[in-house]
Design a protein around this motif. Structure first.
Motif, PDB file in Angstrom:
ATOM      1  N   GLY A 249     -25.276 -26.318  15.558  1.00 31.32           N
ATOM      2  CA  GLY A 249     -25.092 -25.875  14.179  1.00 31.32           C
ATOM      3  C   GLY A 249     -26.247 -25.066  13.645  1.00 31.32           C
ATOM      4  O   GLY A 249     -26.664 -25.234  12.493  1.00 31.32           O
ATOM      5  N   THR A 250     -26.784 -24.143  14.460  1.00 30.02           N
ATOM      6  CA  THR A 250     -27.878 -23.279  14.010  1.00 30.02           C
ATOM      7  C   THR A 250     -27.361 -22.229  13.028  1.00 30.02           C
ATOM      8  O   THR A 250     -26.156 -21.914  13.002  1.00 30.02           O
ATOM      9  CB  THR A 250     -28.545 -22.566  15.192  1.00 30.02           C
ATOM     10  N   VAL A 251     -28.264 -21.666  12.243  1.00 28.54           N
ATOM     11  CA  VAL A 251     -27.887 -20.627  11.284  1.00 28.54           C
ATOM     12  C   VAL A 251     -27.237 -19.448  12.010  1.00 28.54           C
ATOM     13  O   VAL A 251     -26.198 -18.927  11.564  1.00 28.54           O
ATOM     14  CB  VAL A 251     -29.121 -20.158  10.485  1.00 28.54           C
ATOM     15  N   GLU A 252     -27.814 -19.021  13.125  1.00 24.53           N
ATOM     16  CA  GLU A 252     -27.271 -17.876  13.860  1.00 24.53           C
ATOM     17  C   GLU A 252     -25.851 -18.151  14.344  1.00 24.53           C
ATOM     18  O   GLU A 252     -24.973 -17.284  14.287  1.00 24.53           O
ATOM     19  CB  GLU A 252     -28.173 -17.537  15.045  1.00 24.53           C
ATOM     20  N   ALA A 253     -25.607 -19.367  14.796  1.00 25.33           N
ATOM     21  CA  ALA A 253     -24.270 -19.735  15.262  1.00 25.33           C
ATOM     22  C   ALA A 253     -23.278 -19.751  14.104  1.00 25.33           C
ATOM     23  O   ALA A 253     -22.156 -19.246  14.225  1.00 25.33           O
ATOM     24  CB  ALA A 253     -24.306 -21.094  15.948  1.00 25.33           C
ATOM     25  N   VAL A 254     -23.689 -20.330  12.984  1.00 26.16           N
ATOM     26  CA  VAL A 254     -22.801 -20.401  11.827  1.00 26.16           C
ATOM     27  C   VAL A 254     -22.481 -18.995  11.320  1.00 26.16           C
ATOM     28  O   VAL A 254     -21.337 -18.698  10.953  1.00 26.16           O
ATOM     29  CB  VAL A 254     -23.430 -21.271  10.722  1.00 26.16           C
ATOM     30  N   GLU A 255     -23.474 -18.116  11.311  1.00 27.24           N
ATOM     31  CA  GLU A 255     -23.234 -16.725  10.910  1.00 27.24           C
ATOM     32  C   GLU A 255     -22.272 -16.033  11.869  1.00 27.24           C
ATOM     33  O   GLU A 255     -21.427 -15.230  11.446  1.00 27.24           O
ATOM     34  CB  GLU A 255     -24.564 -15.964  10.849  1.00 27.24           C
ATOM     35  N   SER A 256     -22.377 -16.353  13.158  1.00 28.61           N
ATOM     36  CA  SER A 256     -21.465 -15.788  14.151  1.00 28.61           C
ATOM     37  C   SER A 256     -20.031 -16.268  13.911  1.00 28.61           C
ATOM     38  O   SER A 256     -19.075 -15.497  14.058  1.00 28.61           O
ATOM     39  CB  SER A 256     -21.924 -16.178  15.567  1.00 28.61           C
ATOM     40  N   ILE A 257     -19.884 -17.512  13.522  1.00 30.57           N
ATOM     41  CA  ILE A 257     -18.557 -18.053  13.213  1.00 30.57           C
ATOM     42  C   ILE A 257     -17.965 -17.332  12.004  1.00 30.57           C
ATOM     43  O   ILE A 257     -16.793 -16.943  12.004  1.00 30.57           O
ATOM     44  CB  ILE A 257     -18.635 -19.574  12.964  1.00 30.57           C
ATOM     45  N   ILE A 258     -18.777 -17.141  10.978  1.00 31.37           N
ATOM     46  CA  ILE A 258     -18.322 -16.431   9.772  1.00 31.37           C
ATOM     47  C   ILE A 258     -17.882 -15.013  10.121  1.00 31.37           C
ATOM     48  O   ILE A 258     -16.896 -14.496   9.580  1.00 31.37           O
ATOM     49  CB  ILE A 258     -19.437 -16.412   8.707  1.00 31.37           C
ATOM     50  N   ALA A 259     -18.600 -14.390  11.072  1.00 31.31           N
ATOM     51  CA  ALA A 259     -18.278 -13.016  11.490  1.00 31.31           C
ATOM     52  C   ALA A 259     -17.068 -12.946  12.420  1.00 31.31           C
ATOM     53  O   ALA A 259     -16.666 -11.861  12.850  1.00 31.31           O
ATOM     54  CB  ALA A 259     -19.494 -12.398  12.180  1.00 31.31           C
ATOM     55  N   GLY A 260     -16.487 -14.108  12.757  1.00 28.25           N
ATOM     56  CA  GLY A 260     -15.305 -14.121  13.604  1.00 28.25           C
ATOM     57  C   GLY A 260     -15.594 -14.008  15.084  1.00 28.25           C
ATOM     58  O   GLY A 260     -14.706 -13.649  15.869  1.00 28.25           O
TER      59      GLY A 260
END
Length: 318
Positions: A249-260
């Protein structure tokens, strides 16, 4: 698609938190001023440990206990952490909460503390000594199981799946892979590859490229951490919609999820580890019985709740 989403825990506690990047101390408001808890972390310089620090500080405010938080400049400074633990013990707090960088090195000094009747609680990383009061951390096997279930919910029975593991002998990541594999196989998936990538993005990209050369029909990927998941994603660009599930649940991973891009991640709860560490230390000081093993919980993050998770992470890393 099945919905396996959990609510994000303790979000309201994050409001207004200010997190320092060095040694910190909070004078709690409210009663119980005689009680004090010292928290010794692996470091205070990385986002993950700032989340732990933020949880510990908020517990101090909520529960009316003095919380002193220290940690070396980096996780590699093992001897400095040992010195900090010794200094903390000499200051005679009511209890000490420790996340040992190198458990075998730290155990002797922790045993000395328990011989003096000082309660020792461990968070995030366990250490092998019977005298500890409790260990609070992620159940990595359960995290892997949830990752496997999430990935399986995005696939069809009989689909081929690849597993990307951490360094050989990393017990936490081994447990995650074991849990994911069990659930994927239970759901009828075919595990066609299981390879280590040493928690390294670049290596994970190379490993994923090699897997795809030999198994062009891979339909999904589970990774034992988010950095390796992000590396695998690079290798899968242009190869169709292949869901990749990470862990941490890193910030980079969460941002990647948001970006699809990434399909999801099984997030640890470092904020909750810090909070529960202080909370249970205070219970021990007051003579209350606590469990020897306390699961700090996980969050299942997908596109539906990724923005909420990102806002929470950003609020406690300022």
């Amino acid at each position: 698609m099945k919905k396996g989403l959990k609510k994000l825990g303790m979000l309201t506690m994050a409001a207004g938190l200010l997190v320092a990047a060095g040694c910190s101390s909070d004078k709690a408001s409210g009663g119980g001023g005689e009680e004090s808890v010292t928290v010794v972390l692996k470091t205070l310089s990385s986002p993950y440990w700032k989340y732990v620090e933020a949880g510990a500080k908020e517990a101090g405010k909520d529960l009316g206990v003095d919380v002193n938080i220290v940690g070396p400049a980096s996780e590699s400074q093992v001897i400095e952490q040992v010195n900090m633990i010794e200094d903390s013990i000499n200051q005679m707090p009511g209890a000490i909460v420790v996340s040992p960088s190198q458990p075998s090195t730290v155990v002797p000094v922790l045993k000395q503390a328990t011989q003096g009747d000082l309660p020792v609680l461990l968070i995030d990383t366990d250490a092998d000594f019977d005298e500890k009061t409790a260990f609070i951390g992620t159940d990595n096997y359960t995290a892997g199981q949830e990752g496997g279930k999430l990935l399986a919910s995005m696939l069809e029975k009989g689909d081929s799946v690849a597993l990307i593991a951490g360094a050989l002998g990393n017990s936490a990541m081994d447990a995650r892979i074991k849990g994911a594999k069990e659930e994927l196989e239970k759901a009828g998936m075919k595990i066609v590859a299981e390879q280590p990538a040493d928690s390294d993005k670049t290596k994970a990209m190379s490993v994923m490229e090699n897997i795809m050369q030999k198994n062009k029909d891979v339909k999904g990927v589970f990774s034992a951490n988010d950095d390796m998941a992000l590396g695998a994603l690079r290798a899968l660009e242009g190869k169709g919609d292949i869901p990749v599930i990470g862990t941490d649940g890193t910030v980079e991973a969460v941002e990647s999820i948001i970006a699809g891009k990434m399909a999801g991640t099984i997030a640890q709860s470092p904020y909750d580890m810090g909070y529960q560490g202080v909370e249970n230390a205070l219970k021990t000081i007051k003579g209350e019985k606590i469990e020897k093993r306390i699961d700090s919980g996980i969050d299942i993050i997908t596109k539906e709740n990724a923005q909420e998770k990102l806002e929470f992470l950003q609020s406690i890393s300022k």
